[in-house]
Motif scaffolding. Structure first.
Motif, mmCIF file in Angstrom:
data_model
loop_
_atom_site.group_PDB
_atom_site.id
_atom_site.type_symbol
_atom_site.label_atom_id
_atom_site.label_comp_id
_atom_site.label_asym_id
_atom_site.label_seq_id
_atom_site.Cartn_x
_atom_site.Cartn_y
_atom_site.Cartn_z
ATOM 1 N N SER A 54 17.287 30.636 -3.536
ATOM 2 C CA SER A 54 18.327 31.572 -3.952
ATOM 3 C C SER A 54 19.535 31.449 -3.021
ATOM 4 C CB SER A 54 17.786 33.000 -3.925
ATOM 5 O OG SER A 54 18.799 33.932 -4.238
ATOM 6 N N THR A 55 20.714 31.532 -3.595
ATOM 7 C CA THR A 55 21.923 31.381 -2.786
ATOM 8 C C THR A 55 22.086 32.487 -1.746
ATOM 9 O OG1 THR A 55 23.154 32.514 -4.539
ATOM 10 C CG2 THR A 55 23.185 30.110 -4.562
ATOM 11 N N ASP A 56 21.584 33.681 -2.060
ATOM 12 C CA ASP A 56 21.736 34.747 -1.068
ATOM 13 C C ASP A 56 20.854 34.508 0.157
ATOM 14 O OD1 ASP A 56 19.468 35.155 -2.561
ATOM 15 O OD2 ASP A 56 19.523 37.335 -2.353
ATOM 16 N N HIS A 57 19.685 33.888 -0.018
ATOM 17 C CA HIS A 57 18.839 33.564 1.132
ATOM 18 C C HIS A 57 19.461 32.447 1.966
ATOM 19 C CE1 HIS A 57 15.136 35.247 -1.204
ATOM 20 N NE2 HIS A 57 15.860 36.205 -0.643
ATOM 21 N N VAL A 58 20.015 31.437 1.306
ATOM 22 C CA VAL A 58 20.699 30.371 2.034
ATOM 23 C C VAL A 58 21.908 30.938 2.777
ATOM 24 C CG1 VAL A 58 21.917 28.180 1.819
ATOM 25 C CG2 VAL A 58 19.898 28.620 0.413
ATOM 26 N N GLY A 59 22.674 31.776 2.095
ATOM 27 C CA GLY A 59 23.842 32.377 2.736
ATOM 28 C C GLY A 59 23.466 33.287 3.887
ATOM 29 N N MET A 60 22.334 33.981 3.766
ATOM 30 C CA MET A 60 21.874 34.848 4.852
ATOM 31 C C MET A 60 21.556 34.034 6.096
ATOM 32 S SD MET A 60 18.572 37.419 4.853
ATOM 33 C CE MET A 60 19.082 38.135 3.278
ATOM 34 N N ILE A 61 20.839 32.920 5.918
ATOM 35 C CA ILE A 61 20.501 32.063 7.053
ATOM 36 C C ILE A 61 21.763 31.481 7.687
ATOM 37 C CG2 ILE A 61 19.369 29.900 7.717
ATOM 38 C CD1 ILE A 61 17.264 30.508 5.571
ATOM 39 N N HIS A 62 22.660 30.977 6.849
ATOM 40 C CA HIS A 62 23.901 30.381 7.352
ATOM 41 C C HIS A 62 24.729 31.412 8.126
ATOM 42 C CE1 HIS A 62 27.535 27.890 7.361
ATOM 43 N NE2 HIS A 62 28.184 28.968 6.968
ATOM 44 N N GLY A 63 24.849 32.615 7.571
ATOM 45 C CA GLY A 63 25.644 33.641 8.238
ATOM 46 C C GLY A 63 25.031 34.107 9.542
ATOM 47 N N CYS A 64 23.702 34.269 9.574
ATOM 48 C CA CYS A 64 23.044 34.686 10.817
ATOM 49 C C CYS A 64 23.232 33.647 11.907
ATOM 50 C CB CYS A 64 21.566 34.927 10.556
ATOM 51 S SG CYS A 64 21.211 36.429 9.623
ATOM 52 N N LEU A 65 23.107 32.374 11.547
ATOM 53 C CA LEU A 65 23.342 31.325 12.536
ATOM 54 C C LEU A 65 24.769 31.388 13.064
ATOM 55 C CD1 LEU A 65 21.483 28.285 10.932
ATOM 56 C CD2 LEU A 65 20.993 29.300 13.161
ATOM 57 N N GLY A 66 25.731 31.578 12.168
ATOM 58 C CA GLY A 66 27.124 31.642 12.596
ATOM 59 C C GLY A 66 27.390 32.788 13.542
ATOM 60 N N VAL A 67 26.800 33.952 13.265
ATOM 61 C CA VAL A 67 27.028 35.117 14.112
ATOM 62 C C VAL A 67 26.392 34.928 15.488
ATOM 63 C CG1 VAL A 67 26.550 37.573 14.394
ATOM 64 C CG2 VAL A 67 27.302 36.708 12.181
ATOM 65 N N VAL A 68 25.128 34.505 15.527
ATOM 66 C CA VAL A 68 24.438 34.437 16.820
ATOM 67 C C VAL A 68 25.021 33.339 17.704
ATOM 68 C CG1 VAL A 68 22.315 35.400 15.874
ATOM 69 C CG2 VAL A 68 22.588 32.926 15.970
ATOM 70 N N MET A 69 25.417 32.219 17.124
ATOM 71 C CA MET A 69 25.961 31.144 17.960
ATOM 72 C C MET A 69 27.317 31.527 18.535
ATOM 73 S SD MET A 69 26.754 28.494 14.849
ATOM 74 C CE MET A 69 27.758 27.263 15.667
ATOM 75 N N LEU A 70 28.156 32.181 17.745
ATOM 76 C CA LEU A 70 29.456 32.614 18.242
ATOM 77 C C LEU A 70 29.314 33.666 19.335
ATOM 78 C CD1 LEU A 70 31.763 32.895 15.089
ATOM 79 C CD2 LEU A 70 32.197 31.539 17.136
ATOM 80 N N LEU A 71 28.523 34.704 19.063
ATOM 81 C CA LEU A 71 28.396 35.793 20.025
ATOM 82 C C LEU A 71 27.713 35.328 21.303
ATOM 83 C CD1 LEU A 71 27.523 38.871 17.800
ATOM 84 C CD2 LEU A 71 29.702 38.258 18.831
ATOM 85 N N MET A 72 26.734 34.430 21.182
ATOM 86 C CA MET A 72 26.059 33.936 22.386
ATOM 87 C C MET A 72 27.014 33.105 23.237
ATOM 88 S SD MET A 72 23.077 34.306 23.687
ATOM 89 C CE MET A 72 22.338 33.697 25.204
ATOM 90 N N ALA A 73 27.836 32.291 22.592
ATOM 91 C CA ALA A 73 28.805 31.498 23.340
ATOM 92 C C ALA A 73 29.837 32.392 24.020
ATOM 93 C CB ALA A 73 29.498 30.503 22.405
ATOM 94 N N PHE A 74 30.353 33.393 23.305
ATOM 95 C CA PHE A 74 31.309 34.325 23.903
ATOM 96 C C PHE A 74 30.682 35.081 25.065
ATOM 97 C CE2 PHE A 74 33.575 34.655 19.582
ATOM 98 C CZ PHE A 74 34.431 33.629 19.917
ATOM 99 N N LEU A 75 29.415 35.486 24.897
ATOM 100 C CA LEU A 75 28.742 36.275 25.928
ATOM 101 C C LEU A 75 28.582 35.480 27.219
ATOM 102 C CD1 LEU A 75 27.213 38.902 26.624
ATOM 103 C CD2 LEU A 75 25.153 37.830 25.702
ATOM 104 N N THR A 76 28.054 34.266 27.113
ATOM 105 C CA THR A 76 27.849 33.468 28.318
ATOM 106 C C THR A 76 29.174 32.989 28.911
ATOM 107 O OG1 THR A 76 27.536 31.485 26.956
ATOM 108 C CG2 THR A 76 25.569 32.712 27.603
ATOM 109 N N PHE A 77 30.143 32.691 28.062
ATOM 110 C CA PHE A 77 31.454 32.264 28.562
ATOM 111 C C PHE A 77 32.109 33.378 29.375
ATOM 112 C CE2 PHE A 77 36.076 32.104 27.992
ATOM 113 C CZ PHE A 77 36.353 30.853 28.503
#
Length: 268
Positions: free
Chosen positions: A59-82
């Protein structure tokens, strides 16, 4: 051991001070997970999982959920450690110049990175399980954990080489989009070429997609993520080691810690 405990507490406290990143994480993750079914049409998407070569239908919503979660956690983790590394950098250099051992400092930085990555991945996985049942929840956590490690390490590297926070945020945002978007099945359902597996988020993306949608989960993408994490962490640690070569007496670092600690207010 005492030096490591002190440094670990200090670096974990520096991460905890970033209340903006913590607030964004606490809000954006559940908002995206709950909103994904309302954003994407309830349709089937056929895509090729590059790690296994199999074609999956999801389902596209499950694919989109995974893609969006990855985008959020990678951005916030990079900002946090930076942000944490930039704030702690001058104090770390003063400590090592005063004789504080560098090995406990390096171990403390690794501990704070692992702890933050594990908590962020766990929080995201719990919210995902609240609204959806991925096939392999443990591997979903592992994929999110490696994504946090890769971009957390990237944040440490950028903090050592970029002059300011604005430059770091721009580089992190542009890099994350160039890295993640071509790997999304919503954008590229049939990936080709040799560059895809070389991207930093390849392993985490493949692990999360397989964990949520595939009957089996390959381990090779996890190894790719750990390789990127090890390479970026090594660059950050070597740069830190080179920049903190000047040292003074072995006992002088206690005075630097005393100077860092807040002084009690005088009462009239």
């Amino acid at each position: 051991m005492r030096a490591y405990r002190i440094a670990a507490r200090y670096h974990l406290a520096e991460l905890a001070k970033n209340t903006l990143a913590a607030l964004l994480l606490a809000v954006l993750i559940p908002v995206w997970i709950l909103a994904a079914p309302q954003i994407f049409a309830a349709a089937s998407l056929a895509f090729r999982l590059r790690a296994t070569g199999r074609t999956l239908t999801a389902s596209t919503d499950h694919v989109g959920m995974i893609h969006g979660c990855l985008g959020v956690v990678m951005l916030l983790m990079a900002f946090l450690t930076f942000s944490a590394a930039r704030q702690a950098g001058p104090f770390d250099r003063r400590l090592t110049a005063a004789g504080y051992p560098r090995t406990p400092l390096l171990l403390a930085k690794a501990t704070s990175l692992l702890s933050a990555a594990a908590l962020v991945a766990l929080y995201t996985t719990v919210w995902t399980l609240a609204v959806w049942s991925p096939r392999h929840p443990g591997f979903l956590w592992l994929g999110l954990f490696t994504a946090c490690l890769v971009y957390g390490s990237l944040g440490l590297v950028l903090a050592l080489f970029l002059p300011g926070e604005l430059e770091g945020m721009v580089v992190i945002f542009v890099t994350s989009n160039l890295d993640l978007l071509p790997q999304s099945p919503l954008v590229n359902p049939d990936p080709h070429g040799f560059l895809g597996p070389l991207l930093p988020m390849y392993g985490s993306t493949q692990t999360c997609l397989a964990a949520g949608l595939a009957p089996t989960t390959p381990l090779r993408p996890v190894a790719a993520s750990l390789t990127w994490t090890a390479a970026l962490t090594l660059v950050a640690l070597l740069a830190f080691w080179i920049r903190t070569r000047e040292r003074q007496g072995a006992g002088a670092w206690t005075h630097a810690l005393s100077a860092r600690a807040p002084r009690p207010r005088r009462t009239r």
